[in-house]
Design an enzyme around this catalytic site. Structure first.
Site, PDB file in Angstrom:
ATOM      1  N   TYR A  20      37.848  31.331  21.964  1.00  0.00           N
ATOM      2  CA  TYR A  20      39.244  31.944  22.313  1.00  0.00           C
ATOM      3  C   TYR A  20      39.997  31.206  23.494  1.00  0.00           C
ATOM      4  O   TYR A  20      41.158  31.408  23.748  1.00  0.00           O
ATOM      5  CB  TYR A  20      38.774  33.550  22.331  1.00  0.00           C
ATOM      6  CG  TYR A  20      40.115  34.309  22.796  1.00  0.00           C
ATOM      7  CD1 TYR A  20      40.984  34.473  22.191  1.00  0.00           C
ATOM      8  CD2 TYR A  20      40.047  34.923  24.338  1.00  0.00           C
ATOM      9  CE1 TYR A  20      42.155  35.585  22.577  1.00  0.00           C
ATOM     10  CE2 TYR A  20      40.969  35.603  24.706  1.00  0.00           C
ATOM     11  CZ  TYR A  20      41.934  35.898  24.119  1.00  0.00           C
ATOM     12  OH  TYR A  20      42.943  36.852  24.474  1.00  0.00           O
ATOM     13  N   GLU A  42      44.540  44.417  22.678  1.00  0.00           N
ATOM     14  CA  GLU A  42      44.227  44.748  24.226  1.00  0.00           C
ATOM     15  C   GLU A  42      44.230  46.470  24.340  1.00  0.00           C
ATOM     16  O   GLU A  42      43.490  46.825  25.034  1.00  0.00           O
ATOM     17  CB  GLU A  42      45.353  44.169  24.978  1.00  0.00           C
ATOM     18  CG  GLU A  42      45.416  42.540  24.980  1.00  0.00           C
ATOM     19  CD  GLU A  42      44.108  42.043  25.837  1.00  0.00           C
ATOM     20  OE1 GLU A  42      43.304  42.917  26.540  1.00  0.00           O
ATOM     21  OE2 GLU A  42      44.021  40.714  25.843  1.00  0.00           O
ATOM     22  N   TRP A  50      35.811  42.726  25.535  1.00  0.00           N
ATOM     23  CA  TRP A  50      36.645  41.914  24.907  1.00  0.00           C
ATOM     24  C   TRP A  50      35.951  41.331  23.773  1.00  0.00           C
ATOM     25  O   TRP A  50      36.254  40.925  22.426  1.00  0.00           O
ATOM     26  CB  TRP A  50      37.391  40.763  25.742  1.00  0.00           C
ATOM     27  CG  TRP A  50      38.305  40.077  25.040  1.00  0.00           C
ATOM     28  CD1 TRP A  50      38.171  38.457  24.587  1.00  0.00           C
ATOM     29  CD2 TRP A  50      39.520  40.406  24.222  1.00  0.00           C
ATOM     30  NE1 TRP A  50      39.515  38.351  23.969  1.00  0.00           N
ATOM     31  CE2 TRP A  50      40.241  39.282  23.857  1.00  0.00           C
ATOM     32  CE3 TRP A  50      40.194  41.714  24.216  1.00  0.00           C
ATOM     33  CZ2 TRP A  50      41.311  39.481  23.043  1.00  0.00           C
ATOM     34  CZ3 TRP A  50      41.325  41.739  23.257  1.00  0.00           C
ATOM     35  CH2 TRP A  50      41.837  40.869  22.705  1.00  0.00           C
TER      36      TRP A  50
END
Length: 188
Positions: A20, A42, A50
């Site tokens: 990522y 988000e 995350w």
């Protein structure tokens, strides 16, 4: 890519996080569907890690029709209940309902301004803000720009778009380049 220097958060050996970081974080995106996806993810991350959200990303894509705003905006009560039973996404009613509501707001922004991306990128005058942080601990959780974006998104009816979520979103979609100065991805 094992012998490169990455931002601290992606250097811990988690292959998904490294990929990522290497391929997506900080890369400018103007694609409305992708922008809606990242704003959703988000917001879903609030209170979670995350890495948890990245591991659920494919589940989110499946559950929310590839983040096509026109489809997501039409989801209704029975769809919400189905989504709340789906272990492949974060099963939080407020977050699920906000995704559906936000899809409608994306459509409104597109109708008013031509694209969701044009609206968002106006907050940074159309070009990424490039910072020069030495360590991740220097990065702010929010900025004047993320506060302004948050305020305007909320005015338009978006949810789960506080200033911290907005700053993380700005980093994700390349509105801000916060790769540390020693990171191989810096301003690439």
């Amino acid at each position: 890519m094992t012998n490169v220097t990455r931002c601290e958060w992606a250097a811990g050996g988690d292959e998904l996080m490294a990929a990522y970081h290497d391929d997506e974080w900080g890369v400018p995106s103007h694609d409305d569907r992708h922008l809606f996806e990242m704003l959703t993810l988000e917001g879903a991350q609030a209170g979670l890690s995350w890495s948890t959200i990245l591991r659920k990303r494919e589940g989110y894509r499946r559950a929310f029709a590839g983040f096509e705003p026109q489809v997501v905006a039409r989801l209704a009560g029975k769809d919400v209940e189905r989504l709340l039973a789906d272990p492949e996404i974060v099963r939080n009613r407020l977050k699920v309902e906000s995704t559906i509501a936000n899809a409608g707001r994306v459509l409104e922004a597109q109708a008013e301004l031509g694209s969701f991306g044009a609206y968002l990128w106006a907050f940074v005058d159309g070009a990424p803000m490039i910072n020069a942080w030495r360590t991740m601990s220097e990065l702010p959780a929010e900025t004047e720009v993320s506060r302004a974006l948050s305020k305007d998104l909320k005015r338009r009816g978006f949810r789960f778009v506080g200033p911290t979520v907005c700053y993380a979103f700005m980093q994700t979609v390349g509105m801000v380049d916060d790769h540390t100065v020693d990171c191989f991805r810096r301003s690439r």
